[in-house]
Design an enzyme around this catalytic site. Sequence first.
Site, short mmCIF file in Angstrom:
data_model
loop_
_atom_site.label_atom_id
_atom_site.label_comp_id
_atom_site.label_asym_id
_atom_site.label_seq_id
_atom_site.Cartn_x
_atom_site.Cartn_y
_atom_site.Cartn_z
N GLU A 1 -54.88 -61.34 -91.42
CA GLU A 1 -54.50 -61.41 -92.88
C GLU A 1 -53.33 -60.61 -93.34
O GLU A 1 -52.30 -61.25 -94.01
CB GLU A 1 -55.36 -61.28 -94.02
CG GLU A 1 -56.93 -61.92 -93.90
CD GLU A 1 -56.71 -63.35 -94.36
OE1 GLU A 1 -55.56 -63.67 -94.90
OE2 GLU A 1 -57.50 -64.33 -94.36
N ARG B 1 -49.88 -62.63 -94.22
CA ARG B 1 -49.29 -62.76 -95.57
C ARG B 1 -48.29 -61.55 -95.56
O ARG B 1 -47.31 -61.84 -96.37
CB ARG B 1 -50.42 -62.20 -96.45
CG ARG B 1 -51.87 -63.09 -96.44
CD ARG B 1 -52.59 -63.07 -97.50
NE ARG B 1 -53.93 -63.48 -97.31
CZ ARG B 1 -54.93 -63.72 -98.25
NH1 ARG B 1 -54.63 -63.62 -99.48
NH2 ARG B 1 -55.72 -64.40 -97.85
N THR C 1 -48.89 -69.85 -90.84
CA THR C 1 -49.89 -70.62 -91.56
C THR C 1 -50.00 -70.09 -92.84
O THR C 1 -51.20 -70.51 -93.73
CB THR C 1 -51.21 -70.06 -90.65
OG1 THR C 1 -52.25 -71.09 -90.91
CG2 THR C 1 -51.47 -68.68 -90.82
#
Length: 597
Positions: free
Chosen positions: A223, A227, A575
């Site tokens: 993550e 991000r 993604t």
Amino acid sequence: MTTPALLPLSGRRIPPLNLGPPSFPHHRATLRLSEKFILLLILSAFITLCFGAFFFLPDSSKHKRFDLGLEDVLIPHVDANKGAKNPGAFLIHGPDEHRHREEEEHLRNKIRADHEKALEEAKEKLKKSREEIRAEIQTEKNKMMKHAWDNYRIYGWGHNELRPIAKKGHSTNIFGSSQMGATIVDALDTLYIMGLHDEFRDGQKWIEDNLDFSVNSEVSVFEVNIRFIGGLLAAYYLSGEEIFKIKAVQLAEKLLPAFNTPTGIPWAMVNLKSGVGRNWGWASAGSSILAEFGTLHMEFVHLSYLTGDPVYYKKVMHIRKLLQKMERPNGLYPNYLNPRTGRWGQYHTSVGGLGDSFYEYLLKAWLMSDKTDHEARKMYDDAIEAIEKHLIKKSRGGLTFIGEWKNGHLEKKMGHLACFAGGMFALGADGSRDKAGHYLELGAEIARTCHESYDRTALKLGPESFKFDGAVEAVAVRQAEKYYILRPEVIETYWYLWRFTHDPRYRQWGWEATLAIEKYCRVSGGFSGVKDVYSSTPAHDDVQQSFFLAETLKYLYLLFSGDDLLPLDHWVFNTEAHPLPVLHLANTTLSGNPAVR
């Protein structure tokens, strides 16, 4: 040969069509036709004169007026109980007629006023320059982003996410226990792309002053990579501001200890301060997850490109080499791999959660290398061939879906996360040799199925997952699968299909989703997910996800923008929808680069 006579629906035969030169009637027949025509013309003129005289007579209360019984249709505020609907009401006299005339006059005045207002607005628009008109359109397109960002700025600044109903900060265990401003980092490139430069500078200032990775906090490697590192790299490439590159490298260094395993397959989580790693307790037999360790390649290659340090590139290439050596049941990659033993865990394969972005990054590694990473392309092609053979099916109702392979059988369930695959198939069509048309069509079929999952709900928003069992198609069955948390995957696929086909249905479907999000997810303090898309009065989950600003709103914006904004031959989206430029790897000095060797 003779032309057969045609048989109309009545069953009577009619003469064959004459396909030769036209024939003309005799002179006498022409005279008769002319006389009849003149008589008809005189008669029609007389009728027109009579009716014209009647309708242009001056209006007066002494004259009878026809009531056609249409007032209740054309003039909604007229009492439908009066007029032609009542026996004997064809004539209106006295006070009723006076009221009737007043209402008609009021309607005419309103129509005239609206018309004049519209004309004035049009004149004002024509006075504006093209730049001013574009600025107005831009403002309209940015309204959702402004509402999400401004409320986060007021109520959740510095926190990872926002609770828009409680109007306070929010976080989950993927970001650890510290306030890392996930929404700020995730939203930066969206702000920049939309031209919201004041907001972008606010985010940049917070990052310069507050973003610190030297904290005793356990985070998800996957993550924070997609991000934070992805978001920071995209912000750097778009703006050229060095602070974003510096912060991305600082964080990457903190993630490297996660790779200290017997196999080099990284742990799912790592403590940013101590470097201690571990896997999720729920994962099969202590395994790492395919979609997590398989979704590092894009960001890590860019890190080596920017720093000149090949360590990041070597880490992800080692993962690739290990996977290439492993046996794959039916050619499919299981979702679980033990980082200690190097063996697969449970035989569960999915293009949705746990597997999804691994396949996406194989394709995008090839695209990002300017289509020179043939090894990645072959791995993608082989994987998609096995997926199409074992997981992709068509329902009784004709919907193409991607199921999940569990312990030797297919589960006919598709997740919202798997809906990204429609865009992936379209993106990968170019380069699939003689199957380009097939994969573009397959992408379109997946897009249609995912649209149906939205269209078959009360809110016109898609559930977390949906089944294809018997009479149930593209509908969630379990209550735990009926929620919508502002996910982007369906809109992502609409955007890719729009870019490659320009079929207007994708913009139409995107607009439907926009209206639904505005109607059901917008709250005074931002945007919230909903707990049941089949309920017309849904409860909110009170979370504004950071990916809503990073992905959902970005893909919507791009869907209604021109193709020259972030063209796909120059940019590849990670993604989390963070755009990274195509690299000419043959010109780099990466020691692990096959082109260099």
